[in-house]
Design an enzyme around this catalytic site. Sequence first.
Site, PDB file in Angstrom:
ATOM      1  N   LYS A  27     -51.384 -41.241 116.607  1.00  0.00           N
ATOM      2  CA  LYS A  27     -51.735 -42.596 117.047  1.00  0.00           C
ATOM      3  C   LYS A  27     -51.539 -42.756 118.564  1.00  0.00           C
ATOM      4  O   LYS A  27     -52.432 -43.205 119.266  1.00  0.00           O
ATOM      5  CB  LYS A  27     -50.853 -43.594 116.294  1.00  0.00           C
ATOM      6  CG  LYS A  27     -51.340 -45.028 116.413  1.00  0.00           C
ATOM      7  CD  LYS A  27     -50.359 -46.010 115.784  1.00  0.00           C
ATOM      8  CE  LYS A  27     -50.401 -45.952 114.272  1.00  0.00           C
ATOM      9  NZ  LYS A  27     -49.586 -47.060 113.675  1.00  0.00           N
ATOM     10  N   THR A  28     -50.357 -42.359 119.063  1.00  0.00           N
ATOM     11  CA  THR A  28     -50.099 -42.596 120.484  1.00  0.00           C
ATOM     12  C   THR A  28     -50.888 -41.638 121.378  1.00  0.00           C
ATOM     13  O   THR A  28     -51.264 -41.998 122.487  1.00  0.00           O
ATOM     14  CB  THR A  28     -48.588 -42.502 120.803  1.00  0.00           C
ATOM     15  OG1 THR A  28     -48.108 -41.227 120.409  1.00  0.00           O
ATOM     16  CG2 THR A  28     -47.813 -43.593 120.091  1.00  0.00           C
ATOM     17  N   GLN A  54     -53.291 -42.829 124.348  1.00  0.00           N
ATOM     18  CA  GLN A  54     -53.193 -42.316 125.718  1.00  0.00           C
ATOM     19  C   GLN A  54     -54.562 -41.868 126.222  1.00  0.00           C
ATOM     20  O   GLN A  54     -54.959 -42.179 127.340  1.00  0.00           O
ATOM     21  CB  GLN A  54     -52.250 -41.106 125.766  1.00  0.00           C
ATOM     22  CG  GLN A  54     -50.799 -41.444 125.901  1.00  0.00           C
ATOM     23  CD  GLN A  54     -50.474 -41.931 127.299  1.00  0.00           C
ATOM     24  OE1 GLN A  54     -50.887 -43.017 127.704  1.00  0.00           O
ATOM     25  NE2 GLN A  54     -49.739 -41.158 128.049  1.00  0.00           N
ATOM     26  N   GLY A 102     -49.827 -31.835 127.011  1.00  0.00           N
ATOM     27  CA  GLY A 102     -49.778 -33.124 127.705  1.00  0.00           C
ATOM     28  C   GLY A 102     -51.061 -33.907 127.547  1.00  0.00           C
ATOM     29  O   GLY A 102     -52.156 -33.367 127.657  1.00  0.00           O
ATOM     30  N   GLU A 144     -52.826 -37.651 131.271  1.00  0.00           N
ATOM     31  CA  GLU A 144     -53.802 -37.792 132.354  1.00  0.00           C
ATOM     32  C   GLU A 144     -55.171 -37.211 132.045  1.00  0.00           C
ATOM     33  O   GLU A 144     -56.172 -37.623 132.633  1.00  0.00           O
ATOM     34  CB  GLU A 144     -53.232 -37.155 133.626  1.00  0.00           C
ATOM     35  CG  GLU A 144     -52.090 -37.976 134.185  1.00  0.00           C
ATOM     36  CD  GLU A 144     -51.283 -37.220 135.224  1.00  0.00           C
ATOM     37  OE1 GLU A 144     -51.439 -37.496 136.404  1.00  0.00           O
ATOM     38  OE2 GLU A 144     -50.479 -36.346 134.834  1.00  0.00           O
TER      39      GLU A 144
END
Length: 766
Positions: free
Chosen positions: A662-663, A667, A730, A733
Amino acid sequence: MTTAPARPDAPPTGTSGPYVGAPVDRVDGVVKTTGAARFAAEHPYPGLAHAALVHATIPRGRVTWIDSAAALAVDGVLAVITHENAPAMRPVKTQSVLDLSTLVPGSTVNHLASDEVHWDGQPVAVVVAESRQIALHAASLVRATYRELPSTVDFATEKRNALPQKKSVVDPGRAAKGDAEAALSTAAVAVDHLYTTPVHHHNALELHTTTAVWDGDRLTVHEPTQGIDWTRKHLAHRFGVPVENVRVIAPFVGGAFGGKWHVWAGTLLTVLAARVVGRPVRLVLTREGVYRTVGGRSPSEQRVALGADADGTLTALIHTSVTQVGRVGGGPEPATGLSRYAYAAENVLVEQKQIALDLVPNTYMRAPGEAIGSFALESAIDELAHELGVDPIELRMRNEPERDPIDGRRFSHRKLREVYALGAERFGWAGRSLRPRSTRDGRWLVGTGVATAFHPANLFPANVTVRISADGGVLVRCGLHEMGMGAATAQAQIAADALGVPIESVRVEHGDSTLPAAPAASGSTQTASIASSLLAACEKLKRSALALARGSADSPLRGAKPAEVQARDGGLHAARGGETYAAILARAGRSSLDAAVGAERGFAAVAGQVRFMSKFLLDRRRWVRAASGAQFCEVRVDAHTGEVRVTRWVGAFDVGTVINAKTVASQLRGGIVMGIGMALSEATVVDPRTGRIVNPGLAEYHVPVHADVPPIEIHCLGDPDPTMPAGVLGAGEVGITGVAAAIANAVHHATGRRVRDLPVTLDDLL
Ligand code: MOS
């Protein structure tokens, strides 16, 4: 999902439990949605005073006269602090990689230490009053006169004076292989264009704010920062007190995107003001105040030149950039960083140049370098595909490198073929016409575009402690940063799986410099960096628990070997049976069991840093590690007005392990929304005569609103990188990268117009 082959030197992924990978709700969801979560400006203090800044109105020169009388006459004003009466702060330290806190000053200016002005907007006075309203009103009454000195503020005229960027450990600024210019000039097909991007600002929902409380020579600061540890060290240095005396608290940060990485003027001046008035002082910058004192993203001019054989094999790739820094701070924008890894060209040249201007120093903004660099590179690839008459995905796949095209390093996890295949299938790319302006739906010209997303994966050292208590509760302590991305939730999932306990029994304490020190939340490094130490701490804890159990004649774990023990169901289990941590502790008469990774100070801390740095540099020589993705979009352009609507989005990504489905999706989606703003509306305008930002607020700097954002589908491969802690590359970004190019490419497909200057606006398309 596919599984990567394990390497003998692979770190533990620690991902075998039920939580990692699941769409677990945020552990801070309830406190945030009910308003119980306190943000930095919401902590009450008796006797709290409020500050406001007065900003310089010239780009460079000296304050010849400053008149505080009218401000001081306002009822409720406690002080007006200027260079004439400010106590001295220590100057900033020289930057050093051995002390990363030396990198955090937003500028080298020692605020209010002299009459010098270095940019339009630099604070020349601080007003302290009983309320914020009084402080802001009184600040408007402070008058200053200046002797102006010559300044250079205009990127467009100064860019021709750009000089090669200085090389650093993390960014060489230049890389070359073969003779790219020669190869370009003899290429069968070539494109060679300039692309420009403007200044951008982060516009976090939560404004920059500081609450400073002195108690003798002890200082407490509430500050929404991306780096509590380095902020703490920097403040200790500037105000001449021991590091132990400074506490920085930031349990929740209301968005940052790079804008809260440095320590900016407002923070320092609030701490200074609190010392002057002898009371707690709070500064909440106005939105305009953020633009005046906190840097944004550098503007850029980039050249991308590509040469290819008639079959689309790249023979030359040139990507050069000019960006800007402030004359008193800021750093390189690595706009060409991704291009050395992007395509298997025989001849490559990437080079970054920069100019220094009399403006507020630039800073990091979500995917510094790649966000704007990918616009230029991935637009150019689309242009070349158009020239060649081949599908732009096909052109990319023909030139997909097996290794770093320049020095032959291995990719730890290069999955661009997979993400393109996945994205193309979900988007429905097959059968797309190559011809621009070929689809019309009433007044709408419809086009689709695609671009590569790419962001390097890095790591920093982190300190973590983990405790299991007699009641079976697990406490993870780490000064990590929860800026809205779900950082604490991710670590709770990792700890729950590693220890085999229900996630409800895990508590993560974060955002306070009294906790074990974590690195700044930046460069998409936080999850992997902390997971690395957290997994190690959990391993230690399991070993200690097993050692306790093995020593007991009554334990079913008596004699069990570590290799045969599994952590699950709230304890440890072997073939002959198992028991809970609570039972192990109870029998041993212990109230808790602790494990720590990383030293806070002294020789052990320095040795740890050195060890980490050497492994980091060794890893960099061995592997190129990066998250990547493929951005697909559909745009509709109004044939009469030139209005661009983004109507569909599919992003397919390789972020390594997905810790929280979900997160991670949120992001990536957030990055794409930010990229839509970059493509279609965001631009900070600097007056080329005065260096003044003329649109310092959300009324004139347009970020996307819900009506501008289509449904965004996110797909992740979910395949661990075998060289990264927990397999994580990651996700912070990579989502913004490639977005602006995908949109510009889709606009070209819809209209036949190629826009090379961001943002794409109506007038470009009429
Ligand atoms: Mo990021 S731009 O490293 O917060």
